[in-house]
Design a protein around this motif. Structure first.
Motif, short mmCIF file in Angstrom:
data_model
loop_
_atom_site.label_atom_id
_atom_site.label_comp_id
_atom_site.label_asym_id
_atom_site.label_seq_id
_atom_site.Cartn_x
_atom_site.Cartn_y
_atom_site.Cartn_z
N TYR A 101 0.84 -1.20 0.00
CA TYR A 101 0.00 0.00 0.00
C TYR A 101 0.87 1.24 0.00
CZ TYR A 101 -4.11 -2.74 0.01
OH TYR A 101 -5.10 -3.60 -0.40
N ARG A 102 0.97 1.86 -1.19
CA ARG A 102 1.90 2.95 -1.42
C ARG A 102 1.18 4.29 -1.51
NH1 ARG A 102 6.58 0.48 -3.62
NH2 ARG A 102 6.60 -1.66 -2.79
N ALA A 103 1.89 5.31 -1.09
CA ALA A 103 1.38 6.67 -1.24
C ALA A 103 1.42 7.07 -2.71
CB ALA A 103 2.24 7.63 -0.41
N ASP A 104 0.53 7.97 -3.11
CA ASP A 104 0.60 8.51 -4.47
C ASP A 104 1.22 9.90 -4.48
OD1 ASP A 104 -1.49 9.90 -3.30
OD2 ASP A 104 -3.04 8.88 -4.48
N SER A 105 1.53 10.43 -3.30
CA SER A 105 2.25 11.70 -3.16
C SER A 105 2.65 11.83 -1.68
CB SER A 105 1.37 12.88 -3.59
OG SER A 105 0.27 13.02 -2.68
N PRO A 106 3.64 12.68 -1.38
CA PRO A 106 4.51 13.41 -2.30
C PRO A 106 5.51 12.47 -2.98
CG PRO A 106 5.25 13.70 -0.05
CD PRO A 106 3.97 12.93 0.04
N LYS A 107 6.15 12.95 -4.00
CA LYS A 107 7.01 12.10 -4.81
C LYS A 107 8.20 11.57 -4.02
CE LYS A 107 9.66 15.95 -6.82
NZ LYS A 107 10.06 16.62 -8.10
N GLU A 108 8.65 12.34 -3.01
CA GLU A 108 9.78 11.89 -2.19
C GLU A 108 9.41 10.64 -1.38
OE1 GLU A 108 10.22 16.20 -3.06
OE2 GLU A 108 8.60 14.97 -2.18
N LEU A 109 8.18 10.63 -0.84
CA LEU A 109 7.72 9.47 -0.08
C LEU A 109 7.49 8.29 -1.01
CD1 LEU A 109 6.76 8.04 2.46
CD2 LEU A 109 4.52 9.12 2.15
N VAL A 110 6.92 8.54 -2.16
CA VAL A 110 6.70 7.48 -3.15
C VAL A 110 8.03 6.82 -3.51
CG1 VAL A 110 5.95 6.99 -5.52
CG2 VAL A 110 4.62 8.56 -4.09
N ALA A 111 9.05 7.64 -3.73
CA ALA A 111 10.36 7.12 -4.11
C ALA A 111 10.98 6.32 -2.96
CB ALA A 111 11.28 8.27 -4.50
N ARG A 112 10.81 6.80 -1.73
CA ARG A 112 11.40 6.10 -0.59
C ARG A 112 10.73 4.76 -0.36
NH1 ARG A 112 12.46 9.08 5.09
NH2 ARG A 112 13.47 10.52 3.63
N GLN A 113 9.41 4.72 -0.50
CA GLN A 113 8.71 3.43 -0.36
C GLN A 113 9.20 2.43 -1.40
OE1 GLN A 113 4.60 4.67 -0.58
NE2 GLN A 113 4.39 4.76 1.66
N ALA A 114 9.36 2.88 -2.62
CA ALA A 114 9.85 1.98 -3.66
C ALA A 114 11.26 1.52 -3.35
CB ALA A 114 9.80 2.69 -5.02
N GLU A 115 12.10 2.42 -2.89
CA GLU A 115 13.50 2.09 -2.61
C GLU A 115 13.63 1.07 -1.48
OE1 GLU A 115 17.67 4.34 -1.26
OE2 GLU A 115 15.78 5.45 -1.37
N GLN A 194 12.83 -1.31 11.04
CA GLN A 194 12.84 0.07 10.56
C GLN A 194 12.13 0.20 9.22
OE1 GLN A 194 13.60 2.66 12.31
NE2 GLN A 194 14.38 1.46 14.04
N MET A 195 12.20 -0.81 8.38
CA MET A 195 11.46 -0.80 7.12
C MET A 195 9.96 -0.73 7.38
SD MET A 195 13.60 -3.64 4.95
CE MET A 195 12.45 -3.61 3.59
N SER A 196 9.52 -1.42 8.41
CA SER A 196 8.08 -1.43 8.71
C SER A 196 7.60 -0.06 9.21
CB SER A 196 7.76 -2.49 9.76
OG SER A 196 8.15 -2.09 11.07
N ARG A 197 8.53 0.77 9.67
CA ARG A 197 8.18 2.09 10.21
C ARG A 197 8.48 3.22 9.21
NH1 ARG A 197 10.05 4.73 13.93
NH2 ARG A 197 8.05 5.54 14.69
N LEU A 198 8.62 2.89 7.97
CA LEU A 198 8.97 3.91 6.97
C LEU A 198 8.01 5.09 7.02
CD1 LEU A 198 10.03 3.27 3.31
CD2 LEU A 198 8.39 5.06 3.86
N ASP A 199 6.72 4.83 7.01
CA ASP A 199 5.75 5.92 7.00
C ASP A 199 5.84 6.76 8.27
OD1 ASP A 199 4.83 5.14 4.52
OD2 ASP A 199 3.12 4.02 5.30
N GLU A 200 6.02 6.10 9.41
CA GLU A 200 6.15 6.84 10.67
C GLU A 200 7.43 7.69 10.68
OE1 GLU A 200 5.35 3.72 10.38
OE2 GLU A 200 3.57 3.30 11.60
N ARG A 201 8.50 7.12 10.17
CA ARG A 201 9.76 7.87 10.12
C ARG A 201 9.63 9.10 9.22
NH1 ARG A 201 13.59 5.30 7.58
NH2 ARG A 201 12.59 3.31 7.10
N TRP A 202 8.88 8.93 8.13
CA TRP A 202 8.65 10.05 7.23
C TRP A 202 7.89 11.16 7.95
CZ3 TRP A 202 9.88 12.00 2.56
CH2 TRP A 202 9.04 12.98 2.02
#
Length: 235
Positions: A101-115, A194-202
């Protein structure tokens, strides 16, 4: 008024071998679970960890300081008798996996989730034969039913002790794939957490750290890392 706590009544704590595994003895008496079953575990490592918890108790017994004992009790008293239900519940995480379940914006978060998350999905494809597909937005979009069925079969194949540890690996991370990744040593458990907390870290980077949320996250982290050790000791 403080709650009543059982007093330490024993002097010597020891690990003993049984016909089917290992147990812990207090002054020669074998420890029982809350449901009065023998606290019998599959590995000497796990028994030694439990024995260390009992030996560390002082005047009174504090279950909050005994995570291996609690997890073993859960495996024996609960998971053993509800194995199929627990396995099905955990397998359902795959159909709404955090990593998909990925964000559609902002582009920086989208890129980080993919990475950070795409490599985990690629690993699952290679190691588990399961290709889960990312989705944009928050609306549920089912994954391939055959893929989820294969993952479900893997979960059902776990022993009660493995499943007790796996329960928290999945539940704390919100991801069936990260649960498997931790269990199968894809990467270090701390990195997977830490990967599981990506959204929280953002969010923390954007708005700062909320102390209450951080305290809760630390408790979950401790539970996740404990679950990994418990799974490893399950044989």
């Amino acid at each position: 008024m403080s709650e009543w706590a059982p007093k330490r009544f024993w002097k010597a704590t020891a690990v003993a071998e049984t016909d089917d595994g290992y147990t812990v003895e207090l002054d020669g008496r074998r420890v029982k679970t809350p449901a009065k079953a023998l606290l019998e575990v599959p590995s000497q490592q796990m028994a030694e960890a439990i024995a260390a918890e009992w030996d560390a108790q002082t005047e009174s017994v504090n279950p909050a300081t005994m995570p291996f004992t609690r997890s073993a009790n859960a495996a024996i008293d609960k998971v053993t008798h509800q194995h199929a239900e627990v396995a099905d519940m955990l397998a359902e995480y795959g159909d709404s996996d955090l990593l998909c379940y990925r964000a559609d914006s902002p582009k920086e978060l989208v890129a980080r989730q993919a990475e950070e998350w795409d490599p985990a999905l690629d690993w699952a494809h290679e190691a588990l034969g399961a290709r889960l597909h990312p989705r944009s937005g928050v609306l549920h979009q089912p994954q391939d039913a055959a893929t989820i069925a294969d993952l479900r079969a893997r979960v059902h194949g776990m022993t009660p002790f493995q499943l007790a540890g796996f329960h928290d690996l999945v539940g704390m991370s919100g991801s069936l794939i990260l649960g498997f990744a931790a269990a199968m040593d894809w990467r270090d458990a701390e990195e997977i957490w830490q990967m599981s907390r990506l959204d929280e870290r953002w969010q923390e980077e954007q708005w700062g750290v909320d102390e209450e949320a951080q305290t809760t996250a630390e408790l979950k982290r401790d539970s996740f890392l404990h679950a990994k050790r418990f799974y490893d000791f399950s044989g």
